[in-house]
Design an enzyme around this catalytic site. Structure first.
Site, PDB file in Angstrom:
ATOM      1  N   SER A   1       0.644  -1.139  -0.040  1.00  0.00           N
ATOM      2  CA  SER A   1      -0.041   0.125  -0.049  1.00  0.00           C
ATOM      3  C   SER A   1       0.939   1.197  -0.124  1.00  0.00           C
ATOM      4  O   SER A   1       2.040   1.194   0.274  1.00  0.00           O
ATOM      5  CB  SER A   1      -0.642   0.045   1.262  1.00  0.00           C
ATOM      6  OG  SER A   1      -1.599   1.300   1.559  1.00  0.00           O
TER       7      SER A   1
ATOM      8  N   TYR B   1      -1.319  -0.591  10.585  1.00  0.00           N
ATOM      9  CA  TYR B   1      -1.190  -0.968   9.296  1.00  0.00           C
ATOM     10  C   TYR B   1      -0.212  -0.722   8.564  1.00  0.00           C
ATOM     11  O   TYR B   1       0.553  -1.417   7.782  1.00  0.00           O
ATOM     12  CB  TYR B   1      -2.545  -0.138   8.617  1.00  0.00           C
ATOM     13  CG  TYR B   1      -3.101  -0.551   7.361  1.00  0.00           C
ATOM     14  CD1 TYR B   1      -3.395  -1.902   7.022  1.00  0.00           C
ATOM     15  CD2 TYR B   1      -2.725   0.495   6.330  1.00  0.00           C
ATOM     16  CE1 TYR B   1      -3.636  -2.083   5.617  1.00  0.00           C
ATOM     17  CE2 TYR B   1      -3.231   0.156   4.831  1.00  0.00           C
ATOM     18  CZ  TYR B   1      -3.603  -1.064   4.434  1.00  0.00           C
ATOM     19  OH  TYR B   1      -4.043  -1.349   3.236  1.00  0.00           O
TER      20      TYR B   1
HETATM   21  P1  NDP Z   1     -11.359  -5.872   0.505  1.00  0.00           P
HETATM   22  O1  NDP Z   1     -11.923  -5.888   1.972  1.00  0.00           O
HETATM   23  O2  NDP Z   1     -12.551  -5.511  -0.619  1.00  0.00           O
HETATM   24  O3  NDP Z   1     -11.186  -7.285   0.203  1.00  0.00           O
HETATM   25  C1  NDP Z   1     -10.212  -8.006   1.257  1.00  0.00           C
HETATM   26  C2  NDP Z   1     -10.128  -9.460   1.007  1.00  0.00           C
HETATM   27  O4  NDP Z   1      -9.358 -10.099   1.934  1.00  0.00           O
HETATM   28  C3  NDP Z   1     -11.373 -10.378   0.962  1.00  0.00           C
HETATM   29  O5  NDP Z   1     -11.700 -10.846  -0.364  1.00  0.00           O
HETATM   30  C4  NDP Z   1     -11.351 -10.852   2.186  1.00  0.00           C
HETATM   31  O6  NDP Z   1     -12.203 -12.211   2.064  1.00  0.00           O
HETATM   32  C5  NDP Z   1      -9.930 -11.493   2.090  1.00  0.00           C
HETATM   33  N1  NDP Z   1      -9.484 -11.846   3.433  1.00  0.00           N
HETATM   34  C6  NDP Z   1      -9.479 -11.171   4.612  1.00  0.00           C
HETATM   35  N2  NDP Z   1      -9.152 -11.583   5.530  1.00  0.00           N
HETATM   36  C7  NDP Z   1      -8.922 -13.000   5.016  1.00  0.00           C
HETATM   37  C8  NDP Z   1      -8.397 -14.257   5.864  1.00  0.00           C
HETATM   38  N3  NDP Z   1      -8.140 -14.491   7.052  1.00  0.00           N
HETATM   39  N4  NDP Z   1      -8.353 -15.385   4.942  1.00  0.00           N
HETATM   40  C9  NDP Z   1      -8.583 -15.365   3.549  1.00  0.00           C
HETATM   41  N5  NDP Z   1      -8.961 -14.096   3.107  1.00  0.00           N
HETATM   42  C10 NDP Z   1      -9.136 -13.064   3.790  1.00  0.00           C
HETATM   43  O7  NDP Z   1     -10.340  -4.936   0.368  1.00  0.00           O
HETATM   44  P2  NDP Z   1      -9.310  -4.520  -0.860  1.00  0.00           P
HETATM   45  O8  NDP Z   1      -9.696  -5.255  -2.096  1.00  0.00           O
HETATM   46  O9  NDP Z   1      -9.128  -3.229  -0.666  1.00  0.00           O
HETATM   47  O10 NDP Z   1      -7.851  -5.065  -0.301  1.00  0.00           O
HETATM   48  C11 NDP Z   1      -7.204  -6.280  -0.961  1.00  0.00           C
HETATM   49  C12 NDP Z   1      -5.612  -5.599  -0.600  1.00  0.00           C
HETATM   50  O11 NDP Z   1      -5.272  -4.495  -0.985  1.00  0.00           O
HETATM   51  C13 NDP Z   1      -5.288  -5.677   1.050  1.00  0.00           C
HETATM   52  O12 NDP Z   1      -4.118  -6.281   1.384  1.00  0.00           O
HETATM   53  C14 NDP Z   1      -5.460  -4.209   1.314  1.00  0.00           C
HETATM   54  O13 NDP Z   1      -4.559  -3.785   2.321  1.00  0.00           O
HETATM   55  C15 NDP Z   1      -4.697  -3.615   0.140  1.00  0.00           C
HETATM   56  N6  NDP Z   1      -4.860  -2.364  -0.161  1.00  0.00           N
HETATM   57  C16 NDP Z   1      -6.189  -1.695  -0.548  1.00  0.00           C
HETATM   58  C17 NDP Z   1      -6.270  -0.422  -0.766  1.00  0.00           C
HETATM   59  C18 NDP Z   1      -7.823   0.404  -0.830  1.00  0.00           C
HETATM   60  O14 NDP Z   1      -7.617   1.536  -0.628  1.00  0.00           O
HETATM   61  N7  NDP Z   1      -8.655  -0.372  -0.987  1.00  0.00           N
HETATM   62  C19 NDP Z   1      -5.131   0.578  -0.798  1.00  0.00           C
HETATM   63  C20 NDP Z   1      -3.966  -0.053  -0.688  1.00  0.00           C
HETATM   64  C21 NDP Z   1      -3.670  -1.470  -0.453  1.00  0.00           C
HETATM   65  P3  NDP Z   1     -13.151 -12.910   3.095  1.00  0.00           P
HETATM   66  O15 NDP Z   1     -13.670 -11.839   4.000  1.00  0.00           O
HETATM   67  O16 NDP Z   1     -14.164 -13.680   2.065  1.00  0.00           O
HETATM   68  O17 NDP Z   1     -12.163 -14.067   3.666  1.00  0.00           O
END
Ligand code: NDP
Length: 254
Positions: free
Chosen positions: A149, A162
């Site tokens: 990020s 974070y």
């Molecule tokens: P979302 O919340 O939409 O997606 C997060 C995903 O992680 C979900 O599919 C969730 O699925 C999965 N997840 C969470 N915990 C677990 C677990 N224990 N096991 C398996 N899967 C898990 O967020 P984003 O798409 O935005 O985030 C994706 C990545 O991008 C993250 O690493 C975030 O830090 C990074 N990011 C996002 C930014 C933003 O502004 N959105 C900016 C910078 C980085 P489920 O709950 O079904 O398990």
């Protein structure tokens, strides 16, 4: 020039929403078979149906990557059922913000568990298969894409833990890159700024309110913008490794 991913296999963690979901669709569009990993199985079933509806192939794996055995099983199941593993996008993550003083420490635990340990377990289990893929066609190169990020580059007041997890992802990725790059496993770090996904929705209400006002005057990126960038990284010719990609909304200053 972009290469096709036909006859290759990808695994995306956190494929049930946001960037992971968009990335799975993107990789399937480039011709890869895709293993979809997350905890919410129905979301994955729906995504798999969309991928097969456009002629692709997807494997649903309901798993919590914070458990080492589950992350390992997800990787092994992918190789068993889809035959190999060429591309891994370690994307599953959480962002729980707020001051360090008085913070609920269970929020820290959840972030460390998924952003750090989940990513480590996934990478560790996948690495032998990526090394095999890089030495045995069809592209003779493999990719491990790690989701960091802007928070992995710049620390902010109210984002300490974070920041800690995402800075850690960057350090781990660079060390691993040096370890395996001569064997043609490319390790790439993707550092998005604000993307409109479900990520902020897991925060306490007062934190969500602060985030809403911080971003109210800004057009955020879409998950597809990051998926497009990941698609770019993994379709480069074997000789080209995109080590790091910092990608902000045009209107985001820091
Ligand atoms: P979302 O919340 O939409 O997606 C997060 C995903 O992680 C979900 O599919 C969730 O699925 C999965 N997840 C969470 N915990 C677990 C677990 N224990 N096991 C398996 N899967 C898990 O967020 P984003 O798409 O935005 O985030 C994706 C990545 O991008 C993250 O690493 C975030 O830090 C990074 N990011 C996002 C930014 C933003 O502004 N959105 C900016 C910078 C980085 P489920 O709950 O079904 O398990």
């Amino acid at each position: 020039m972009a290469e096709r991913l036909d006859d290759t296999v990808a695994l995306v963690t956190g494929a049930s929403s946001g960037i992971g979901e968009a990335t799975a669709l993107e990789l399937a569009g480039h011709g890869a078979k895709v293993a979809l990993v997350a905890r919410r199985g129905e979301r994955l079933d729906d995504l798999a149906a969309r991928i097969s509806g456009t002629g692709g192939e997807a494997l649903v794996i309901e798993a919590d990557v914070t458990h080492e055995a589950a992350a390992r099983d997800a990787v092994e199941q992918t190789v068993r059922q889809l035959g190999r593993l060429d591309t891994v996008v370690a994307n599953a993550g959480m962002m729980l913000l707020g001051p360090i003083e008085g913070a609920p420490v269970d929020e820290w635990q959840r972030m460390v568990d998924v952003n750090i340990l989940g990513l480590l377990y996934t990478s560790h289990a996948a690495l032998p298969h990526l090394l095999t893929a890089a030495s045995s066609g069809p592209r003779n190169v493999a990719d491990l894409v790690l989701l960091s990020s802007v928070a992995g580059r710049v620390a902010r007041n109210g984002s300490g833990v974070y920041n800690l997890t995402k800075h850690g992802v960057g350090a781990f990725g660079e060390s691993l890159r040096q370890e395996v790059t001569r064997r043609h496993v490319r390790v790439s770090l993707v550092e998005p700024g604000a993307v409109a996904t479900e990520l902020a929705g897991h925060n306490r209400p007062e934190i969500q309110e602060g985030l809403r006002s911080r971003f109210s005057n800004m057009e955020r990126m879409e998950a597809e913008d990051i998926a497009d960038a990941i698609g770019y990284i993994v379709t480069r010719p074997r000789r080209v490794a995109v080590n790091e990609l910092l990608i902000r909304p045009t209107e985001q200053e820091q």
